[in-house]
Design a protein around this motif. Structure first.
Motif, PDB file in Angstrom:
ATOM      1  N   PHE A 145       0.806  -1.225   0.000  1.00  0.00           N
ATOM      2  CA  PHE A 145       0.000   0.000   0.000  1.00  0.00           C
ATOM      3  C   PHE A 145       0.839   1.275   0.000  1.00  0.00           C
ATOM      4  CE2 PHE A 145      -3.221  -2.962   1.597  1.00  0.00           C
ATOM      5  CZ  PHE A 145      -4.297  -2.594   0.819  1.00  0.00           C
ATOM      6  N   VAL A 146       2.128   1.165   0.297  1.00  0.00           N
ATOM      7  CA  VAL A 146       2.962   2.345   0.473  1.00  0.00           C
ATOM      8  C   VAL A 146       3.063   3.182  -0.799  1.00  0.00           C
ATOM      9  CG1 VAL A 146       5.322   3.120   0.984  1.00  0.00           C
ATOM     10  CG2 VAL A 146       4.290   1.293   2.328  1.00  0.00           C
ATOM     11  N   SER A 186      -5.342   6.659  -8.280  1.00  0.00           N
ATOM     12  CA  SER A 186      -5.882   7.286  -9.484  1.00  0.00           C
ATOM     13  C   SER A 186      -5.281   6.676 -10.756  1.00  0.00           C
ATOM     14  CB  SER A 186      -5.640   8.795  -9.464  1.00  0.00           C
ATOM     15  OG  SER A 186      -4.251   9.055  -9.466  1.00  0.00           O
ATOM     16  N   ASP A 187      -4.207   5.876 -10.577  1.00  0.00           N
ATOM     17  CA  ASP A 187      -3.530   5.240 -11.715  1.00  0.00           C
ATOM     18  C   ASP A 187      -3.935   3.768 -11.784  1.00  0.00           C
ATOM     19  OD1 ASP A 187      -1.778   4.602 -13.794  1.00  0.00           O
ATOM     20  OD2 ASP A 187      -0.070   4.378 -12.428  1.00  0.00           O
ATOM     21  N   PHE A 188      -4.529   3.385 -12.908  1.00  0.00           N
ATOM     22  CA  PHE A 188      -5.013   2.003 -13.085  1.00  0.00           C
ATOM     23  C   PHE A 188      -3.878   0.984 -12.976  1.00  0.00           C
ATOM     24  CE2 PHE A 188      -6.077  -1.635 -15.821  1.00  0.00           C
ATOM     25  CZ  PHE A 188      -7.217  -2.083 -15.170  1.00  0.00           C
ATOM     26  N   ASP A 189      -2.731   1.259 -13.585  1.00  0.00           N
ATOM     27  CA  ASP A 189      -1.587   0.324 -13.540  1.00  0.00           C
ATOM     28  C   ASP A 189      -1.059   0.155 -12.114  1.00  0.00           C
ATOM     29  OD1 ASP A 189      -1.700  -0.163 -16.253  1.00  0.00           O
ATOM     30  OD2 ASP A 189      -0.265   1.446 -16.749  1.00  0.00           O
ATOM     31  N   SER A 190      -1.076   1.229 -11.369  1.00  0.00           N
ATOM     32  CA  SER A 190      -0.626   1.174  -9.974  1.00  0.00           C
ATOM     33  C   SER A 190      -1.560   0.291  -9.138  1.00  0.00           C
ATOM     34  CB  SER A 190      -0.563   2.579  -9.392  1.00  0.00           C
ATOM     35  OG  SER A 190      -0.139   2.557  -8.053  1.00  0.00           O
ATOM     36  N   VAL A 191      -2.841   0.402  -9.371  1.00  0.00           N
ATOM     37  CA  VAL A 191      -3.827  -0.415  -8.654  1.00  0.00           C
ATOM     38  C   VAL A 191      -3.682  -1.888  -9.063  1.00  0.00           C
ATOM     39  CG1 VAL A 191      -6.286  -0.841  -8.277  1.00  0.00           C
ATOM     40  CG2 VAL A 191      -5.410   1.499  -8.308  1.00  0.00           C
ATOM     41  N   GLN A 192      -3.438  -2.142 -10.346  1.00  0.00           N
ATOM     42  CA  GLN A 192      -3.215  -3.522 -10.798  1.00  0.00           C
ATOM     43  C   GLN A 192      -1.985  -4.120 -10.122  1.00  0.00           C
ATOM     44  OE1 GLN A 192      -3.162  -3.432 -15.144  1.00  0.00           O
ATOM     45  NE2 GLN A 192      -4.789  -4.968 -15.092  1.00  0.00           N
ATOM     46  N   ALA A 226      -1.669  -7.452  -7.546  1.00  0.00           N
ATOM     47  CA  ALA A 226      -0.699  -8.537  -7.731  1.00  0.00           C
ATOM     48  C   ALA A 226       0.133  -8.749  -6.460  1.00  0.00           C
ATOM     49  CB  ALA A 226       0.211  -8.236  -8.914  1.00  0.00           C
ATOM     50  N   LYS A 227       0.574  -7.644  -5.837  1.00  0.00           N
ATOM     51  CA  LYS A 227       1.366  -7.751  -4.614  1.00  0.00           C
ATOM     52  C   LYS A 227       0.528  -8.289  -3.453  1.00  0.00           C
ATOM     53  CE  LYS A 227       4.601  -4.100  -5.839  1.00  0.00           C
ATOM     54  NZ  LYS A 227       5.026  -2.726  -5.566  1.00  0.00           N
ATOM     55  N   LEU A 228      -0.730  -7.861  -3.374  1.00  0.00           N
ATOM     56  CA  LEU A 228      -1.621  -8.385  -2.338  1.00  0.00           C
ATOM     57  C   LEU A 228      -1.819  -9.889  -2.510  1.00  0.00           C
ATOM     58  CD1 LEU A 228      -4.370  -5.606  -2.132  1.00  0.00           C
ATOM     59  CD2 LEU A 228      -2.603  -6.121  -0.436  1.00  0.00           C
ATOM     60  N   SER A 229      -1.980 -10.317  -3.739  1.00  0.00           N
ATOM     61  CA  SER A 229      -2.156 -11.749  -4.021  1.00  0.00           C
ATOM     62  C   SER A 229      -0.917 -12.541  -3.619  1.00  0.00           C
ATOM     63  CB  SER A 229      -2.449 -11.968  -5.502  1.00  0.00           C
ATOM     64  OG  SER A 229      -3.654 -11.353  -5.862  1.00  0.00           O
ATOM     65  N   ALA A 230       0.261 -11.997  -3.912  1.00  0.00           N
ATOM     66  CA  ALA A 230       1.505 -12.684  -3.563  1.00  0.00           C
ATOM     67  C   ALA A 230       1.645 -12.813  -2.046  1.00  0.00           C
ATOM     68  CB  ALA A 230       2.704 -11.939  -4.140  1.00  0.00           C
ATOM     69  N   GLY A 231       1.326 -11.752  -1.333  1.00  0.00           N
ATOM     70  CA  GLY A 231       1.405 -11.798   0.133  1.00  0.00           C
ATOM     71  C   GLY A 231       0.416 -12.785   0.726  1.00  0.00           C
ATOM     72  N   MET A 232      -0.801 -12.783   0.186  1.00  0.00           N
ATOM     73  CA  MET A 232      -1.826 -13.701   0.680  1.00  0.00           C
ATOM     74  C   MET A 232      -1.447 -15.150   0.362  1.00  0.00           C
ATOM     75  SD  MET A 232      -4.498 -14.139   2.420  1.00  0.00           S
ATOM     76  CE  MET A 232      -5.250 -12.559   2.621  1.00  0.00           C
TER      77      MET A 232
END
Length: 159
Positions: free
Chosen positions: A99-100, A105-111, A115-121
């Motif tokens: 989240f840091v 507002s940027d679609f690529d940043s949210v994507q 991906a990072k959230l999925s990897a952590g989970m």
């Protein structure tokens, strides 16, 4: 004999998991590779338990040695569980760190965030799963060894 049946069932289960790519998925998902360490401890302690059961069945092992093996087994069953929980915490830290630098507002940043959230989970869940399963398997084995030792003591009391 019971240990051997249990190990045969475990190996068969691992073979089925391998054929369905479950083991490969867990390995790929766990960035910490703690699941590998947990699996190695499981193999090592299973061999120790099986060896002691063999000695006890042949009545060539001492009761003191068996009690020490049992104590170490209970300790290692708790350690693999703790390692799984450590992997869980690391996975959550990976998720929170994502989240840091996100710009919502940027679609690529949210994507990238997703991906990072999925990897952590994935790391959290895979290490937890492997730790829990390894702990249960070790506890069952060492419980069996403990029962074997108690039965052997009772046999001596009757005689």
């Amino acid at each position: 004999m019971i240990w051997l049946v249990g190990m045969t069932a475990l190996v068969a289960g691992l073979e089925i998991a391998w054929m369905h790519d479950v083991i490969q998925h867990i390995y790929a998902a766990d960035f910490t590779k703690l699941s590998v360490l947990i699996a190695l401890i499981l193999c090592w302690q299973s061999a120790a338990c099986g060896g002691e059961m063999w000695r006890q069945s042949k009545k060539s092992g001492s009761q003191t040695d068996a009690e020490e093996v049992i104590e170490r087994g209970w300790l290692w069953s708790d350690i693999v569980l703790s390692l799984g929980m450590i992997g869980t915490v690391i996975g959550f830290m990976i998720m929170l760190r994502s989240f840091v630098s996100v710009d919502f507002s940027d679609f690529d940043s949210v994507q990238g965030l997703i991906a990072k959230l999925s990897a952590g989970m994935a790391t959290s869940l895979s290490t937890t799963l492997v730790g829990l399963i390894a702990s249960v398997i070790l506890k069952l084995q060492f419980f069996g060894l403990e029962r074997m030792l108690i039965n052997r003591k009772n046999e001596h009391k009757v005689l």
